[in-house]
Design a protein around this motif. Structure first.
Motif, PDB file in Angstrom:
ATOM      1  N   HIS A  81      42.538  35.913  30.373  1.00 37.31           N
ATOM      2  CA  HIS A  81      42.506  36.514  31.802  1.00 37.31           C
ATOM      3  C   HIS A  81      42.295  35.327  32.718  1.00 37.31           C
ATOM      4  O   HIS A  81      41.598  34.372  32.739  1.00 37.31           O
ATOM      5  N   ILE A  82      43.372  35.413  33.830  1.00 36.77           N
ATOM      6  CA  ILE A  82      42.885  34.312  34.706  1.00 36.77           C
ATOM      7  C   ILE A  82      42.664  34.976  36.162  1.00 36.77           C
ATOM      8  O   ILE A  82      43.449  35.947  36.634  1.00 36.77           O
ATOM      9  N   GLU A  83      41.894  34.487  36.812  1.00 40.93           N
ATOM     10  CA  GLU A  83      41.667  34.959  38.148  1.00 40.93           C
ATOM     11  C   GLU A  83      41.926  33.803  39.129  1.00 40.93           C
ATOM     12  O   GLU A  83      41.547  32.621  39.064  1.00 40.93           O
ATOM     13  N   LEU A  84      43.033  34.244  40.147  1.00 44.52           N
ATOM     14  CA  LEU A  84      43.416  33.214  41.179  1.00 44.52           C
ATOM     15  C   LEU A  84      42.321  32.934  42.313  1.00 44.52           C
ATOM     16  O   LEU A  84      41.434  33.650  42.598  1.00 44.52           O
ATOM     17  N   TRP A  85      42.227  31.773  42.563  1.00 46.42           N
ATOM     18  CA  TRP A  85      41.556  31.444  43.985  1.00 46.42           C
ATOM     19  C   TRP A  85      41.653  32.480  44.907  1.00 46.42           C
ATOM     20  O   TRP A  85      42.582  32.585  45.266  1.00 46.42           O
ATOM     21  N   PHE A  86      40.699  32.748  45.730  1.00 46.24           N
ATOM     22  CA  PHE A  86      40.650  33.938  46.627  1.00 46.24           C
ATOM     23  C   PHE A  86      41.020  35.250  46.251  1.00 46.24           C
ATOM     24  O   PHE A  86      40.074  36.228  46.503  1.00 46.24           O
ATOM     25  N   PHE A  87      42.179  35.351  45.778  1.00 48.61           N
ATOM     26  CA  PHE A  87      42.788  36.794  45.368  1.00 48.61           C
ATOM     27  C   PHE A  87      41.900  37.390  44.194  1.00 48.61           C
ATOM     28  O   PHE A  87      41.948  38.639  44.123  1.00 48.61           O
ATOM     29  N   GLY A  88      41.469  36.309  43.340  1.00 50.16           N
ATOM     30  CA  GLY A  88      40.648  36.854  41.932  1.00 50.16           C
ATOM     31  C   GLY A  88      39.417  37.759  42.357  1.00 50.16           C
ATOM     32  O   GLY A  88      39.191  38.745  42.271  1.00 50.16           O
ATOM     33  N   PRO A  89      38.450  36.917  43.353  1.00 48.19           N
ATOM     34  CA  PRO A  89      37.090  37.719  43.835  1.00 48.19           C
ATOM     35  C   PRO A  89      37.651  38.971  44.579  1.00 48.19           C
ATOM     36  O   PRO A  89      36.869  39.931  44.597  1.00 48.19           O
ATOM     37  N   LEU A  90      38.625  39.030  45.575  1.00 51.19           N
ATOM     38  CA  LEU A  90      39.239  39.971  46.212  1.00 51.19           C
ATOM     39  C   LEU A  90      39.460  41.124  45.323  1.00 51.19           C
ATOM     40  O   LEU A  90      39.102  42.289  45.515  1.00 51.19           O
ATOM     41  N   THR A  91      40.260  40.844  44.406  1.00 49.27           N
ATOM     42  CA  THR A  91      40.677  41.941  43.357  1.00 49.27           C
ATOM     43  C   THR A  91      39.545  42.684  42.513  1.00 49.27           C
ATOM     44  O   THR A  91      39.202  43.703  42.298  1.00 49.27           O
ATOM     45  N   ASN A  92      38.417  41.588  42.346  1.00 49.71           N
ATOM     46  CA  ASN A  92      37.202  42.130  41.684  1.00 49.71           C
ATOM     47  C   ASN A  92      36.538  43.288  42.621  1.00 49.71           C
ATOM     48  O   ASN A  92      35.806  44.189  42.186  1.00 49.71           O
ATOM     49  N   LEU A  93      36.623  43.052  43.932  1.00 50.77           N
ATOM     50  CA  LEU A  93      35.967  43.929  44.912  1.00 50.77           C
ATOM     51  C   LEU A  93      36.888  45.137  44.787  1.00 50.77           C
ATOM     52  O   LEU A  93      36.319  46.423  45.260  1.00 50.77           O
ATOM     53  N   ILE A  94      38.049  45.255  45.038  1.00 51.98           N
ATOM     54  CA  ILE A  94      38.867  46.291  44.965  1.00 51.98           C
ATOM     55  C   ILE A  94      38.889  47.230  43.714  1.00 51.98           C
ATOM     56  O   ILE A  94      38.882  48.362  43.590  1.00 51.98           O
ATOM     57  N   CYS A  95      39.488  46.276  42.715  1.00 52.63           N
ATOM     58  CA  CYS A  95      39.548  47.059  41.286  1.00 52.63           C
ATOM     59  C   CYS A  95      38.317  47.178  40.401  1.00 52.63           C
ATOM     60  O   CYS A  95      37.971  46.189  40.009  1.00 52.63           O
ATOM     61  N   LYS A  96      38.009  48.374  40.088  1.00 49.92           N
ATOM     62  CA  LYS A  96      36.766  48.464  39.389  1.00 49.92           C
ATOM     63  C   LYS A  96      37.004  49.241  37.930  1.00 49.92           C
ATOM     64  O   LYS A  96      37.918  50.025  37.958  1.00 49.92           O
ATOM     65  N   SER A  97      36.179  48.887  37.215  1.00 45.86           N
ATOM     66  CA  SER A  97      36.527  49.509  35.895  1.00 45.86           C
ATOM     67  C   SER A  97      36.180  50.824  35.992  1.00 45.86           C
ATOM     68  O   SER A  97      35.399  51.355  36.677  1.00 45.86           O
ATOM     69  N   LYS A  98      36.594  51.826  35.306  1.00 47.13           N
ATOM     70  CA  LYS A  98      36.515  53.447  35.355  1.00 47.13           C
ATOM     71  C   LYS A  98      35.240  53.798  34.477  1.00 47.13           C
ATOM     72  O   LYS A  98      34.648  54.744  34.652  1.00 47.13           O
ATOM     73  N   SER A  99      34.999  52.794  33.212  1.00 45.95           N
ATOM     74  CA  SER A  99      33.859  53.070  32.493  1.00 45.95           C
ATOM     75  C   SER A  99      32.619  52.737  33.148  1.00 45.95           C
ATOM     76  O   SER A  99      32.402  52.108  33.713  1.00 45.95           O
TER      77      SER A  99
END
Lengths: 270, 145
Positions: free
Chosen positions: B127-145
């Motif tokens: 799993h790789i998180e890109l600079w800026f887009f990684g943290p932004l994705t963490n804010l938008i995309c949440k786990s359903k469980s």
């Protein structure tokens, strides 16, 4: 949240920082952008003029050239235009036409001079064409309609005579974009006013020509290819309002009449 | 600028393939529609729509791929229309234009390499998180469980 905002600001800052830093470098000079276009324009102008010289007859009578040069000189001096940049040619042809070629070539047909009721009408058309040259409309039109790559290929000798012929036709018998025509008209009014020439006569010329008998319309290339002559005449009058001071003629009546006589009496050579 | 972070569950072969494909999608579209900067975004967006009900890992990477394409869309569109205006209007080639295009090309190359690298790593299950887009994705995309 805080992390992504900080990283976002840094990324945007990096982008703009890089852009603004690179902007400080003289890329236009490094890539010789202007030199390339200047050289292309120079070669194109000479090529097109050579093309015209082969098929048309130029009038080099001193009475004619002196009279036209006097008008052009007066306009240029009054408007701080570099006269050295312009090459004015009078071509013996019945069509009412005048057009600008690259590299400052200004071609005027004898038909236009003979159909002008006074020298101010002719000066108006000359100012309009000088405006096209000064505002770099000629190269803009060519680049837009033909493309810079084709233009460069013409100058390197790969264009072929047919391409040169077609390009020349585009320049001599089709108008510029409406916005460019208007820009040239309005600039022409400024030139005329600065040269103490009455711009109303330029507008009158457009009115007169637009109401000419449709049978001879094919001869009036300059107006038939420049749309909405009446509308143009209106905004020329509008633009010159309040700028009307005292006007004087550039040529004496004798010189103007002599010019017309010379054109009428021209001995055409086969 | 690339930061990796292991997911807390065992990834299946299918998941890594789909997640990796979301990045490949944009790469293929870049090659296919280079002059039109909207194409790669569209391709990634269609892929995102197709996988929005997939597992958290796949959704997460589809979102990151989409966000990274979106930022490039702004940069490339501006460059695209600037070029068009130079060709068809009175706009001239200036130092500012050349500097912008060089910056845009450099950012595109960095993005291209990063996307290629990330597609390979994700395929391997890293799993790789890109600079800026990684943290932004963490804010938008949440786990359903």
């Amino acid at each position: 949240m805080k992390k992504s905002i900080i990283q976002g600001v840094i990324s945007i800052g990096l982008f703009f920082g890089m852009w603004f830093s690179l902007k400080e470098i003289d890329w236009v000079g490094i890539f010789k952008v202007e030199q390339l276009t200047d050289k292309t324009e120079q070669k194109l102008g000479d090529l097109f003029w050579e093309g015209i010289k082969k098929t048309e007859q130029e009038n080099k009578n001193t009475d004619v050239t002196h009279a036209i040069d006097s008008i052009v000189n007066h306009i240029c001096l009054s408007n701080n235009i570099d006269i050295e940049k312009l090459n004015v040619h009078v071509i013996m042809k019945d069509e009412i036409n005048a057009f600008a070629l690259p590299n400052g070539h200004l071609v005027i047909y004898s038909g236009l001079i003979l159909n002008a009721d006074n020298q101010d009408e002719l000066a108006g058309v000359i100012c309009h064409e000088i405006a096209h040259i000064e505002l770099n409309h000629v190269m803009k039109k060519l680049t837009k309609e033909i493309g810079l790559s084709v233009l460069i290929s013409i100058t390197t000798g790969n264009g072929g005579t047919e391409v040169i012929k077609q390009t020349l036709k585009t320049l001599s018998s089709s108008a510029f974009d409406r916005s460019l025509e208007k820009e040239a008209d309005l600039k022409a009014v400024d030139y005329l006013v600065n040269a103490n020439i009455n711009p109303t006569n330029f507008a009158n010329f457009l009115y007169k020509i637009s109401e000419t008998d449709s049978n001879i319309e094919s001869y009036i290339t300059w107006v038939s290819t420049h749309p909405e002559s009446k509308e143009r005449a209106k905004y020329i009058i509008e633009q010159s309002k309040g700028k009307l001071t005292h006007f004087k003629s550039i040529l004496s009546n004798d010189t103007w009449n002599k010019l017309k006589e010379e054109l009428n009496d021209f001995d055409y050579q086969e | 600028m690339i930061h990796s972070n292991p997911f807390n569950y065992q990834l299946s072969e299918e998941e890594t393939e789909s997640a990796s494909n979301s990045y490949l999608m944009s790469l293929i579209a870049i090659i296919a529609g280079l002059p039109l900067p909207i194409l790669n975004l569209l391709a990634t967006f269609i892929f995102y729509l197709g996988n929005r009900n997939s597992t958290y890992f796949v959704r997460w990477h589809c979102t990151q791929a989409l966000l990274s394409q979106l930022s490039m869309l702004f940069i490339n569109s501006f460059g695209f229309w600037w070029t068009i205006s130079i060709i068809f209007t009175e706009e001239n080639i200036t130092n500012s234009y050349i500097a912008y295009m060089l910056t845009a090309i450099l950012f595109n190359i960095v993005e291209f390499i990063a996307t290629m690298y990330i597609a390979i790593q994700i395929r391997k299950g890293i799993h790789i998180e890109l600079w800026f887009f990684g943290p932004l994705t963490n804010l938008i995309c949440k786990s359903k469980s």
